[in-house]
Enzyme design. Structure first.
Site, PDB file in Angstrom:
ATOM      1  N   ALA A  81      27.317  27.221  40.348  1.00  0.00           N
ATOM      2  CA  ALA A  81      26.794  28.268  39.466  1.00  0.00           C
ATOM      3  C   ALA A  81      27.273  28.067  38.038  1.00  0.00           C
ATOM      4  CB  ALA A  81      27.241  29.646  39.961  1.00  0.00           C
ATOM      5  N   VAL A  82      26.396  28.420  37.100  1.00  0.00           N
ATOM      6  CA  VAL A  82      26.719  28.350  35.671  1.00  0.00           C
ATOM      7  C   VAL A  82      26.260  29.666  35.042  1.00  0.00           C
ATOM      8  CG1 VAL A  82      26.166  27.162  33.494  1.00  0.00           C
ATOM      9  CG2 VAL A  82      26.609  25.832  35.568  1.00  0.00           C
ATOM     10  N   GLU A 114      22.469  23.289  51.307  1.00  0.00           N
ATOM     11  CA  GLU A 114      21.295  24.054  51.722  1.00  0.00           C
ATOM     12  C   GLU A 114      20.943  24.985  50.575  1.00  0.00           C
ATOM     13  OE1 GLU A 114      21.577  26.271  55.540  1.00  0.00           O
ATOM     14  OE2 GLU A 114      20.546  24.432  56.088  1.00  0.00           O
ATOM     15  N   ASN A 119      14.493  27.591  44.471  1.00  0.00           N
ATOM     16  CA  ASN A 119      15.580  27.519  43.485  1.00  0.00           C
ATOM     17  C   ASN A 119      15.402  26.303  42.573  1.00  0.00           C
ATOM     18  OD1 ASN A 119      18.099  27.349  42.146  1.00  0.00           O
ATOM     19  ND2 ASN A 119      19.083  28.413  43.845  1.00  0.00           N
ATOM     20  N   TYR A 125      19.615  18.607  41.974  1.00  0.00           N
ATOM     21  CA  TYR A 125      20.063  17.858  43.152  1.00  0.00           C
ATOM     22  C   TYR A 125      19.279  16.545  43.293  1.00  0.00           C
ATOM     23  CZ  TYR A 125      22.055  22.433  44.325  1.00  0.00           C
ATOM     24  OH  TYR A 125      22.743  23.617  44.286  1.00  0.00           O
TER      25      TYR A 125
HETATM   26  C1  LIG Z   1      21.634  25.527  39.195  1.00  0.00           C
HETATM   27  C2  LIG Z   1      22.534  25.728  37.996  1.00  0.00           C
HETATM   28  C3  LIG Z   1      23.990  25.660  38.466  1.00  0.00           C
HETATM   29  C4  LIG Z   1      22.286  24.607  36.992  1.00  0.00           C
HETATM   30  O1  LIG Z   1      23.238  24.703  35.956  1.00  0.00           O
HETATM   31  P1  LIG Z   1      22.978  24.068  34.486  1.00  0.00           P
HETATM   32  O2  LIG Z   1      24.300  23.956  33.816  1.00  0.00           O
HETATM   33  O3  LIG Z   1      21.917  24.804  33.774  1.00  0.00           O
HETATM   34  O4  LIG Z   1      22.426  22.637  34.873  1.00  0.00           O
HETATM   35  P2  LIG Z   1      22.322  21.374  33.921  1.00  0.00           P
HETATM   36  O5  LIG Z   1      22.264  21.807  32.495  1.00  0.00           O
HETATM   37  O6  LIG Z   1      23.417  20.436  34.301  1.00  0.00           O
HETATM   38  O7  LIG Z   1      20.905  20.838  34.361  1.00  0.00           O
HETATM   39  C5  LIG Z   1      20.758  19.651  35.048  1.00  0.00           C
HETATM   40  C6  LIG Z   1      19.306  19.479  35.473  1.00  0.00           C
HETATM   41  O8  LIG Z   1      18.925  20.492  36.390  1.00  0.00           O
HETATM   42  C7  LIG Z   1      17.622  20.961  36.124  1.00  0.00           C
HETATM   43  N1  LIG Z   1      17.713  22.392  35.940  1.00  0.00           N
HETATM   44  C8  LIG Z   1      18.827  23.119  36.020  1.00  0.00           C
HETATM   45  N2  LIG Z   1      18.562  24.423  35.898  1.00  0.00           N
HETATM   46  C9  LIG Z   1      17.238  24.528  35.697  1.00  0.00           C
HETATM   47  C10 LIG Z   1      16.367  25.620  35.497  1.00  0.00           C
HETATM   48  N3  LIG Z   1      16.811  26.893  35.452  1.00  0.00           N
HETATM   49  N4  LIG Z   1      15.075  25.372  35.329  1.00  0.00           N
HETATM   50  C11 LIG Z   1      14.624  24.102  35.389  1.00  0.00           C
HETATM   51  N5  LIG Z   1      15.406  23.030  35.577  1.00  0.00           N
HETATM   52  C12 LIG Z   1      16.702  23.237  35.728  1.00  0.00           C
HETATM   53  C13 LIG Z   1      17.132  20.261  34.929  1.00  0.00           C
HETATM   54  O9  LIG Z   1      16.224  19.305  35.461  1.00  0.00           O
HETATM   55  C14 LIG Z   1      18.318  19.546  34.338  1.00  0.00           C
HETATM   56  O10 LIG Z   1      17.970  18.257  34.027  1.00  0.00           O
HETATM   57  P3  LIG Z   1      17.917  17.774  32.484  1.00  0.00           P
HETATM   58  O11 LIG Z   1      19.338  17.769  32.032  1.00  0.00           O
HETATM   59  O12 LIG Z   1      17.294  16.425  32.613  1.00  0.00           O
HETATM   60  O13 LIG Z   1      17.074  18.809  31.784  1.00  0.00           O
HETATM   61  C15 LIG Z   1      22.254  27.094  37.299  1.00  0.00           C
HETATM   62  O14 LIG Z   1      20.871  27.168  37.005  1.00  0.00           O
HETATM   63  C16 LIG Z   1      22.656  28.324  38.094  1.00  0.00           C
HETATM   64  O15 LIG Z   1      23.811  28.774  38.022  1.00  0.00           O
HETATM   65  N6  LIG Z   1      21.722  28.917  38.890  1.00  0.00           N
HETATM   66  C17 LIG Z   1      22.009  30.156  39.623  1.00  0.00           C
HETATM   67  C18 LIG Z   1      22.929  29.913  40.798  1.00  0.00           C
HETATM   68  C19 LIG Z   1      22.261  29.026  41.829  1.00  0.00           C
HETATM   69  O16 LIG Z   1      21.169  29.327  42.278  1.00  0.00           O
HETATM   70  N7  LIG Z   1      22.948  27.908  42.233  1.00  0.00           N
HETATM   71  C20 LIG Z   1      22.414  26.938  43.167  1.00  0.00           C
HETATM   72  C21 LIG Z   1      22.547  27.326  44.573  1.00  0.00           C
HETATM   73  S1  LIG Z   1      24.234  27.653  45.065  1.00  0.00           S
END
Ligand SMILES: CC(C)(COP(=O)(O)OP(=O)(O)OC[C@H]1O[C@@H](n2cnc3c(N)ncnc32)[C@H](O)[C@@H]1OP(=O)(O)O)[C@@H](O)C(=O)NCCC(=O)NCCS
Length: 159
Positions: A81-82, A114, A119, A125
């Site tokens: 998560a971020v 999973e 999402n 991933y």
């Molecule tokens: C999933 C999550 C951790 C990604 O964090 P982030 O810091 O934004 O990710 P990054 O900046 O490292 O992104 C890496 C890649 O992921 C993809 N990506 C991440 N979040 C995205 C979003 N909201 N929409 C579209 N693409 C996304 C992009 O393709 C990106 O690639 P790029 O760098 O070539 O653009 C964040 O969106 C989050 O906290 N989501 C809510 C919690 C969750 O559902 N976690 C996963 C299940 S436990």
């Protein structure tokens, strides 16, 4: 790369680390899906051997975390998560790459996860090299009662 980003890993339930994780937890997960963990759930899993937590911070402020559980040579990404204000800056990717590197150092040869089929994290991933394994229809139930499919992914690591 986010300037000043620091990643710290914890193998136990360090109080400050758990509090920082919960700060991100309550902001990062959309309540509609009911995916956020509570502090007792988090503290409970951190007592299990083979579990570790990595926190991403800038200027001591917690911005993201990854939670991994391992058994023998396999591990599972339990949560990633971020903070919504810090997304799209590579923090999620850094946390995941760091977790994979830590796993490798510990002699772990694969990571599973999973995720809800809708999402956006799936893109991250797949970019990193995780491969789709299978779908479980209607596996998750959101707080609104809606059912969501779960997809599982796996990456095999060369040691
Ligand atoms: C999933 C999550 C951790 C990604 O964090 P982030 O810091 O934004 O990710 P990054 O900046 O490292 O992104 C890496 C890649 O992921 C993809 N990506 C991440 N979040 C995205 C979003 N909201 N929409 C579209 N693409 C996304 C992009 O393709 C990106 O690639 P790029 O760098 O070539 O653009 C964040 O969106 C989050 O906290 N989501 C809510 C919690 C969750 O559902 N976690 C996963 C299940 S436990």
């Amino acid at each position: 790369m986010t300037p000043g980003l620091i990643l710290d890993s914890y193998d136990d339930g360090d109080r400050n680390a758990l509090a920082d994780t919960m700060t991100v937890m309550v902001r990062a997960f959309d309540p509609v899906f009911g995916e956020a963990w509570t502090l007792p759930q988090l503290a409970g899993v951190m007592t299990m051997p083979g579990t570790w937590l990595t926190l991403a911070r800038v200027d001591a402020a917690p911005l993201g975390f990854a939670l991994i559980r391992s058994v023998l040579d396999e591990c599972e990404l339990l949560l990633l998560a971020v903070d919504p204000l810090w997304r799209g800056r590579g923090i999620g990717r850094s946390l995941l790459v760091d977790s994979l590197n830590t796993a490798r150092r510990r002699g772990i040869t694969s990571m599973n996860l999973e995720v809800r089929a809708t999402n956006n994290a799936i893109k991250l991933y797949e970019n990193i090299g995780f491969e789709y394994v299978h779908r479980r229809p209607g596996y998750y139930r959101g707080n609104d009662g809606k059912l969501h499919d779960a997809l599982s992914f796996r990456i095999d690591m060369l040691i």
